[in-house]
Design a protein around this motif. Structure first.
Motif, PDB file in Angstrom:
ATOM      1  N   ARG A  36       0.844  -1.191   0.000  1.00  8.44           N
ATOM      2  CA  ARG A  36       0.000   0.000   0.000  1.00  8.44           C
ATOM      3  C   ARG A  36       0.878   1.239   0.000  1.00  8.44           C
ATOM      4  NH1 ARG A  36      -4.030   1.773   4.923  1.00  8.44           N
ATOM      5  NH2 ARG A  36      -2.067   1.919   6.092  1.00  8.44           N
ATOM      6  N   ARG A  37       0.400   2.248  -0.728  1.00  8.12           N
ATOM      7  CA  ARG A  37       1.063   3.537  -0.668  1.00  8.12           C
ATOM      8  C   ARG A  37       0.014   4.599  -0.364  1.00  8.12           C
ATOM      9  NH1 ARG A  37       4.426   7.223  -5.036  1.00  8.12           N
ATOM     10  NH2 ARG A  37       5.813   8.163  -3.480  1.00  8.12           N
ATOM     11  N   VAL A  38       0.129   5.178   0.813  1.00  2.36           N
ATOM     12  CA  VAL A  38      -0.744   6.292   1.129  1.00  2.36           C
ATOM     13  C   VAL A  38      -0.075   7.560   0.643  1.00  2.36           C
ATOM     14  CG1 VAL A  38      -1.827   5.111   3.047  1.00  2.36           C
ATOM     15  CG2 VAL A  38       0.171   6.548   3.463  1.00  2.36           C
ATOM     16  N   MET A  39      -0.863   8.625   0.542  1.00  2.00           N
ATOM     17  CA  MET A  39      -0.392   9.860  -0.088  1.00  2.00           C
ATOM     18  C   MET A  39       0.916  10.350   0.529  1.00  2.00           C
ATOM     19  SD  MET A  39      -1.176  11.973  -2.476  1.00  2.00           S
ATOM     20  CE  MET A  39      -2.921  11.672  -2.738  1.00  2.00           C
ATOM     21  N   VAL A  79     -11.574  -3.921   3.384  1.00  2.00           N
ATOM     22  CA  VAL A  79     -11.408  -2.874   4.394  1.00  2.00           C
ATOM     23  C   VAL A  79     -12.798  -2.562   4.946  1.00  2.00           C
ATOM     24  CG1 VAL A  79     -10.505  -0.583   4.911  1.00  2.00           C
ATOM     25  CG2 VAL A  79      -9.489  -1.929   3.056  1.00  2.00           C
ATOM     26  N   GLN A  80     -12.978  -2.806   6.259  1.00  2.00           N
ATOM     27  CA  GLN A  80     -14.297  -2.670   6.857  1.00  2.00           C
ATOM     28  C   GLN A  80     -14.182  -2.317   8.328  1.00  2.00           C
ATOM     29  OE1 GLN A  80     -16.520  -6.390   7.162  1.00  2.00           O
ATOM     30  NE2 GLN A  80     -18.475  -5.314   7.095  1.00  2.00           N
ATOM     31  N   PRO A  81     -14.665  -1.176   8.764  1.00  2.00           N
ATOM     32  CA  PRO A  81     -15.132  -0.048   7.968  1.00  2.00           C
ATOM     33  C   PRO A  81     -13.963   0.827   7.516  1.00  2.00           C
ATOM     34  CG  PRO A  81     -15.322   0.481  10.284  1.00  2.00           C
ATOM     35  CD  PRO A  81     -14.786  -0.932  10.212  1.00  2.00           C
ATOM     36  N   ALA A  82     -14.114   1.422   6.359  1.00  2.00           N
ATOM     37  CA  ALA A  82     -13.038   2.258   5.835  1.00  2.00           C
ATOM     38  C   ALA A  82     -12.945   3.577   6.593  1.00  2.00           C
ATOM     39  CB  ALA A  82     -13.270   2.529   4.347  1.00  2.00           C
ATOM     40  N   GLU A  83     -11.720   4.035   6.772  1.00  2.00           N
ATOM     41  CA  GLU A  83     -11.436   5.323   7.405  1.00  2.00           C
ATOM     42  C   GLU A  83     -10.709   6.213   6.397  1.00  2.00           C
ATOM     43  OE1 GLU A  83     -12.497   6.262  10.280  1.00  2.00           O
ATOM     44  OE2 GLU A  83     -13.146   4.346  11.131  1.00  2.00           O
ATOM     45  N   LEU A  84     -10.684   7.504   6.689  1.00  2.00           N
ATOM     46  CA  LEU A  84     -10.069   8.458   5.762  1.00  2.00           C
ATOM     47  C   LEU A  84      -8.610   8.124   5.481  1.00  2.00           C
ATOM     48  CD1 LEU A  84     -11.500  11.847   7.124  1.00  2.00           C
ATOM     49  CD2 LEU A  84     -12.376  10.440   5.249  1.00  2.00           C
ATOM     50  N   GLU A  85      -7.909   7.666   6.523  1.00  2.00           N
ATOM     51  CA  GLU A  85      -6.472   7.395   6.356  1.00  2.00           C
ATOM     52  C   GLU A  85      -6.182   6.146   5.539  1.00  2.00           C
ATOM     53  OE1 GLU A  85      -8.046   7.519   9.295  1.00  2.00           O
ATOM     54  OE2 GLU A  85      -7.471   5.828  10.582  1.00  2.00           O
ATOM     55  N   ASP A  86      -7.231   5.431   5.153  1.00  2.00           N
ATOM     56  CA  ASP A  86      -7.032   4.245   4.309  1.00  2.00           C
ATOM     57  C   ASP A  86      -6.873   4.627   2.838  1.00  2.00           C
ATOM     58  OD1 ASP A  86      -9.540   2.497   6.256  1.00  2.00           O
ATOM     59  OD2 ASP A  86      -7.378   2.725   6.611  1.00  2.00           O
ATOM     60  N   SER A  87      -7.121   5.872   2.513  1.00  2.00           N
ATOM     61  CA  SER A  87      -6.980   6.311   1.127  1.00  2.00           C
ATOM     62  C   SER A  87      -5.554   6.119   0.637  1.00  2.00           C
ATOM     63  CB  SER A  87      -7.358   7.793   1.005  1.00  2.00           C
ATOM     64  OG  SER A  87      -8.714   8.003   1.319  1.00  2.00           O
ATOM     65  N   GLY A  88      -5.450   5.659  -0.592  1.00  2.00           N
ATOM     66  CA  GLY A  88      -4.131   5.430  -1.164  1.00  2.00           C
ATOM     67  C   GLY A  88      -4.242   4.445  -2.313  1.00  2.00           C
ATOM     68  N   VAL A  89      -3.117   3.955  -2.740  1.00  2.00           N
ATOM     69  CA  VAL A  89      -3.127   2.950  -3.805  1.00  2.00           C
ATOM     70  C   VAL A  89      -2.650   1.623  -3.232  1.00  2.00           C
ATOM     71  CG1 VAL A  89      -0.842   3.660  -4.609  1.00  2.00           C
ATOM     72  CG2 VAL A  89      -2.324   2.353  -6.108  1.00  2.00           C
ATOM     73  N   TYR A  90      -3.392   0.590  -3.540  1.00  2.00           N
ATOM     74  CA  TYR A  90      -3.104  -0.749  -3.044  1.00  2.00           C
ATOM     75  C   TYR A  90      -2.577  -1.581  -4.205  1.00  2.00           C
ATOM     76  CZ  TYR A  90      -5.493   0.585   1.195  1.00  2.00           C
ATOM     77  OH  TYR A  90      -5.837   1.223   2.365  1.00  2.00           O
ATOM     78  N   PHE A  91      -1.353  -2.031  -4.043  1.00  2.00           N
ATOM     79  CA  PHE A  91      -0.718  -2.834  -5.080  1.00  2.00           C
ATOM     80  C   PHE A  91      -0.739  -4.310  -4.691  1.00  2.00           C
ATOM     81  CE2 PHE A  91       0.941   0.348  -7.820  1.00  2.00           C
ATOM     82  CZ  PHE A  91       1.357   1.423  -7.036  1.00  2.00           C
ATOM     83  N   CYS A  92      -0.994  -5.132  -5.682  1.00  2.00           N
ATOM     84  CA  CYS A  92      -0.846  -6.567  -5.522  1.00  2.00           C
ATOM     85  C   CYS A  92       0.349  -6.986  -6.366  1.00  2.00           C
ATOM     86  CB  CYS A  92      -2.107  -7.277  -5.984  1.00  2.00           C
ATOM     87  SG  CYS A  92      -2.027  -9.076  -5.874  1.00  2.00           S
ATOM     88  N   ALA A  93       1.055  -8.010  -5.915  1.00  2.00           N
ATOM     89  CA  ALA A  93       2.218  -8.486  -6.651  1.00  2.00           C
ATOM     90  C   ALA A  93       2.304  -9.998  -6.508  1.00  2.00           C
ATOM     91  CB  ALA A  93       3.491  -7.829  -6.122  1.00  2.00           C
ATOM     92  N   SER A  94       2.995 -10.626  -7.449  1.00  2.38           N
ATOM     93  CA  SER A  94       3.155 -12.083  -7.356  1.00  2.38           C
ATOM     94  C   SER A  94       4.523 -12.494  -7.872  1.00  2.38           C
ATOM     95  CB  SER A  94       2.051 -12.805  -8.127  1.00  2.38           C
ATOM     96  OG  SER A  94       2.217 -12.681  -9.530  1.00  2.38           O
ATOM     97  N   SER A  95       4.942 -13.671  -7.453  1.00  9.89           N
ATOM     98  CA  SER A  95       6.213 -14.232  -7.921  1.00  9.89           C
ATOM     99  C   SER A  95       6.141 -15.753  -7.803  1.00  9.89           C
ATOM    100  CB  SER A  95       7.393 -13.680  -7.112  1.00  9.89           C
ATOM    101  OG  SER A  95       7.387 -14.167  -5.800  1.00  9.89           O
ATOM    102  N   PRO A  96       7.022 -16.440  -8.526  1.00  9.24           N
ATOM    103  CA  PRO A  96       7.027 -17.908  -8.419  1.00  9.24           C
ATOM    104  C   PRO A  96       7.439 -18.345  -7.024  1.00  9.24           C
ATOM    105  CG  PRO A  96       8.189 -17.171 -10.386  1.00  9.24           C
ATOM    106  CD  PRO A  96       7.931 -15.955  -9.555  1.00  9.24           C
ATOM    107  N   LEU A  97       7.141 -19.599  -6.706  1.00 11.46           N
ATOM    108  CA  LEU A  97       7.349 -20.099  -5.349  1.00 11.46           C
ATOM    109  C   LEU A  97       8.810 -20.123  -4.956  1.00 11.46           C
ATOM    110  CD1 LEU A  97       6.226 -21.273  -2.770  1.00 11.46           C
ATOM    111  CD2 LEU A  97       6.352 -23.544  -3.802  1.00 11.46           C
ATOM    112  N   SER A  98       9.664 -20.631  -5.860  1.00 11.32           N
ATOM    113  CA  SER A  98      11.070 -20.819  -5.492  1.00 11.32           C
ATOM    114  C   SER A  98      11.802 -19.511  -5.619  1.00 11.32           C
ATOM    115  CB  SER A  98      11.709 -21.879  -6.378  1.00 11.32           C
ATOM    116  OG  SER A  98      11.534 -21.543  -7.730  1.00 11.32           O
ATOM    117  N   TYR A  99      11.675 -18.678  -4.600  1.00  8.07           N
ATOM    118  CA  TYR A  99      12.244 -17.328  -4.681  1.00  8.07           C
ATOM    119  C   TYR A  99      13.741 -17.350  -4.438  1.00  8.07           C
ATOM    120  CZ  TYR A  99      13.137 -12.461  -4.045  1.00  8.07           C
ATOM    121  OH  TYR A  99      13.649 -11.203  -4.182  1.00  8.07           O
ATOM    122  N   SER A 100      14.470 -16.841  -5.404  1.00 10.54           N
ATOM    123  CA  SER A 100      15.906 -16.597  -5.205  1.00 10.54           C
ATOM    124  C   SER A 100      16.245 -15.356  -5.974  1.00 10.54           C
ATOM    125  CB  SER A 100      16.733 -17.775  -5.718  1.00 10.54           C
ATOM    126  OG  SER A 100      16.493 -18.929  -4.995  1.00 10.54           O
ATOM    127  N   GLY A 101      15.622 -14.254  -5.557  1.00  6.17           N
ATOM    128  CA  GLY A 101      15.799 -13.036  -6.307  1.00  6.17           C
ATOM    129  C   GLY A 101      14.894 -12.980  -7.517  1.00  6.17           C
TER     130      GLY A 101
END
Lengths: 115, 112
Positions: A36-39, A79-101
């Motif tokens: 998440r990135r808030v303002m 998000v329940q209940p939402a508050e003003l400070e929850d405003s921002g951009v929510y990023f999702c990301a994924s990667s393969p299971l065997s993480y090595s960089g």
């Protein structure tokens, strides 16, 4: 091949309402992350799924946030209940299971505005 | 604990000029280092990453970065920027968990 997709791309809700963000990771990626990135602040880690299990949820701000990953495929962040400070951009990301960089691939984000 | 500091919040530069975006990190363990870019109204895209080996890493769009372990830095450079490079750039580190720690971001403003 489809990338990480997020829905909705933009959402405006009133304080106290509920919002559910959805993320579809790249097919075959067992790692799924929410950030998440808030303002004006840096991008911060929220949590990490490995398949359907929560590996690390140390970044979740409070119990108004609930993340799930049904069957190890898509994930939702409610998000329940939402508050003003929850405003921002929510990023999702994924990667393969065997993480090595391995590269972590990000979606375009869900922009949330709470008014 | 790990942390990342991007020393400049905004970097204005004229088109075709060289640019360096600075990044310093702190970590008690070996790290992987990344630069991501976010173009206006788009998501985060990987520019380049350092895992091991050669300290000079080349990425997409003509960018490169140099890992300096003694100075704990991973500065991003491009010899000649274009208007299309206008974006926000993020430096990030990762131990071995897949959890990225980001810097505050640097907005690169390329002027004609």
């Amino acid at each position: 091949e489809a990338g990480v997709t997020q829905f909705p791309s933009h959402s405006v809700i009133e304080k106290g309402q509920t919002v559910t963000l959805r993320c579809d990771p790249i097919s075959g990626h067992d790692n799924l992350y929410w950030y998440r990135r808030v303002m004006g602040k840096e991008i911060k880690f929220l949590l990490h799924f490995v398949k359907e299990s929560k590996q690390d949820e140390s970044g979740m701000p409070n119990n108004r946030f609930l993340a799930e990953r049904t069957g190890g495929t898509y994930s939702t962040l409610k998000v329940q209940p939402a508050e003003l400070e929850d405003s921002g951009v929510y990023f999702c990301a994924s990667s393969p299971l065997s993480y090595s960089g391995n590269t972590i691939y990000f979606g375009e984000g869900s922009w949330l505005t709470v008014v | 604990a790990q942390s990342v500091t991007q020393l400049d919040s905004q970097v204005p530069v004229f088109e075709e000029a060289p640019v360096e975006l600075r990044c310093n990190y702190s970590s008690s363990v070996s790290v992987y280092l990344f630069w991501y870019v976010q173009y206006p109204n788009q998501g985060l895209q990987l520019l380049l990453k350092y895992l091991s080996g050669s300290t000079l890493v080349k990425g997409i769009n003509g960018f490169e970065a140099e890992f300096n372990k003694s100075q704990t830095s991973f500065h991003l450079r491009k010899p000649s920027v274009h208007i299309s490079d206008t974006a926000e750039y993020f430096c990030a580190v990762n131990g071995n968990t897949g959890k990225l720690i980001f810097g505050q971001g640097t907005t690169l403003q390329v002027k004609p």
